[in-house]
Design a protein around this motif. Structure first.
Motif, PDB file in Angstrom:
ATOM      1  N   GLN A 170     -27.817 -36.946 -12.607  1.00 33.20           N
ATOM      2  CA  GLN A 170     -27.002 -36.173 -13.550  1.00 33.20           C
ATOM      3  C   GLN A 170     -25.661 -36.858 -13.810  1.00 33.20           C
ATOM      4  O   GLN A 170     -25.249 -37.038 -14.953  1.00 33.20           O
ATOM      5  N   LEU A 171     -24.990 -37.249 -12.736  1.00 32.23           N
ATOM      6  CA  LEU A 171     -23.660 -37.851 -12.879  1.00 32.23           C
ATOM      7  C   LEU A 171     -23.711 -39.210 -13.568  1.00 32.23           C
ATOM      8  O   LEU A 171     -22.879 -39.503 -14.434  1.00 32.23           O
ATOM      9  N   ALA A 199     -16.721 -32.066 -10.662  1.00 30.48           N
ATOM     10  CA  ALA A 199     -17.214 -30.955  -9.837  1.00 30.48           C
ATOM     11  C   ALA A 199     -18.275 -31.399  -8.832  1.00 30.48           C
ATOM     12  O   ALA A 199     -18.298 -30.896  -7.702  1.00 30.48           O
ATOM     13  N   LEU A 200     -19.143 -32.323  -9.210  1.00 28.82           N
ATOM     14  CA  LEU A 200     -20.276 -32.686  -8.350  1.00 28.82           C
ATOM     15  C   LEU A 200     -20.030 -33.892  -7.452  1.00 28.82           C
ATOM     16  O   LEU A 200     -20.758 -34.093  -6.487  1.00 28.82           O
ATOM     17  N   SER A 201     -19.027 -34.701  -7.774  1.00 26.02           N
ATOM     18  CA  SER A 201     -18.794 -35.904  -6.972  1.00 26.02           C
ATOM     19  C   SER A 201     -17.685 -35.670  -5.951  1.00 26.02           C
ATOM     20  O   SER A 201     -16.885 -34.744  -6.087  1.00 26.02           O
ATOM     21  N   LEU A 244     -20.227 -40.285  -3.866  1.00 24.51           N
ATOM     22  CA  LEU A 244     -20.700 -39.144  -3.097  1.00 24.51           C
ATOM     23  C   LEU A 244     -20.590 -39.484  -1.611  1.00 24.51           C
ATOM     24  O   LEU A 244     -20.887 -40.613  -1.214  1.00 24.51           O
ATOM     25  N   HIS A 288     -29.277 -36.112  -2.655  1.00 25.10           N
ATOM     26  CA  HIS A 288     -28.447 -36.141  -3.844  1.00 25.10           C
ATOM     27  C   HIS A 288     -29.073 -36.888  -5.032  1.00 25.10           C
ATOM     28  O   HIS A 288     -28.351 -37.320  -5.904  1.00 25.10           O
ATOM     29  N   ILE A 340     -18.115 -32.082 -15.183  1.00 27.37           N
ATOM     30  CA  ILE A 340     -19.299 -32.080 -14.311  1.00 27.37           C
ATOM     31  C   ILE A 340     -19.167 -33.170 -13.251  1.00 27.37           C
ATOM     32  O   ILE A 340     -19.448 -32.948 -12.071  1.00 27.37           O
ATOM     33  N   ALA A 349     -28.299 -35.044  -8.260  1.00 22.77           N
ATOM     34  CA  ALA A 349     -26.872 -35.114  -8.591  1.00 22.77           C
ATOM     35  C   ALA A 349     -26.504 -36.512  -9.084  1.00 22.77           C
ATOM     36  O   ALA A 349     -25.774 -36.651 -10.076  1.00 22.77           O
ATOM     37  N   CYS A 350     -27.011 -37.546  -8.425  1.00 22.36           N
ATOM     38  CA  CYS A 350     -26.713 -38.925  -8.855  1.00 22.36           C
ATOM     39  C   CYS A 350     -27.265 -39.191 -10.251  1.00 22.36           C
ATOM     40  O   CYS A 350     -26.597 -39.829 -11.072  1.00 22.36           O
TER      41      CYS A 350
END
Length: 161
Positions: A72-73, A133-135, A153, A66, A130, A69-70
């Motif tokens: 990005q978030l 949606a991703l977390s 996450l 991740h 976002i 993702a991390c």
């Protein structure tokens, strides 16, 4: 923040991005990996630096699943704080617990974030969508001085390093 912390922040505020990264990148990564809060001046161009710090710290922890993702978030939360909080400094913290990884961005504003409807084709209004949606989950906590906006996450134990 103490007077000493204020002087450090003032010196960080004066540095161009490239110099800040050259002088402090390794320290920021080590602090984040050690679950210590890092403080950055509230400047839009530092969001990209913070994302690189997040990626590097997670790789140092041997947590590769991740990473993107991390980054990005955390970038979305930092960009929101720069745009909407209006303070001089932002805090970024990573905490690990069994089954979860949590990033928190702290700022001096007590105004809680809210999702807005993005205009089709517009550039703004997508950040919290976002994050949602991703977390696994996200939220905000009021603090004695400001707020912390966070996301979590879900992870497997062996991914925590």
């Amino acid at each position: 923040m103490s007077r000493g912390g204020s002087l450090v922040l003032e010196s960080l505020e004066q540095l161009p991005l490239e110099e800040l990264e050259r002088l402090h990148f390794d320290r920021f990564c080590a602090q984040l990996a050690a679950e210590e809060e890092i403080f950055l001046p509230s400047r839009a161009e530092l969001v990209a630096l913070a994302r690189r710090v997040v990626k590097h710290a997670l790789r140092e922890l041997q947590f590769h699943v991740h990473v993107e993702a991390c980054a990005q978030l955390s970038g979305e939360l930092l960009a929101n704080a720069v745009r909407h909080a209006g303070g001089r400094t932002l805090g970024l913290r990573l905490t690990r617990a069994p089954g979860r990884l949590r990033f928190e961005v702290r700022d001096s504003s007590r105004a809680l974030p809210c999702r807005i409807v993005a205009e089709p084709g517009g550039e703004n209004g997508y950040g919290l969508a976002i994050v949602e949606a991703l977390s696994e989950r996200w939220g905000a906590d009021l603090l004695p001085r400001g707020k912390g906006v966070w996301f979590e996450l879900k992870v497997r134990e062996r991914q925590l390093g």
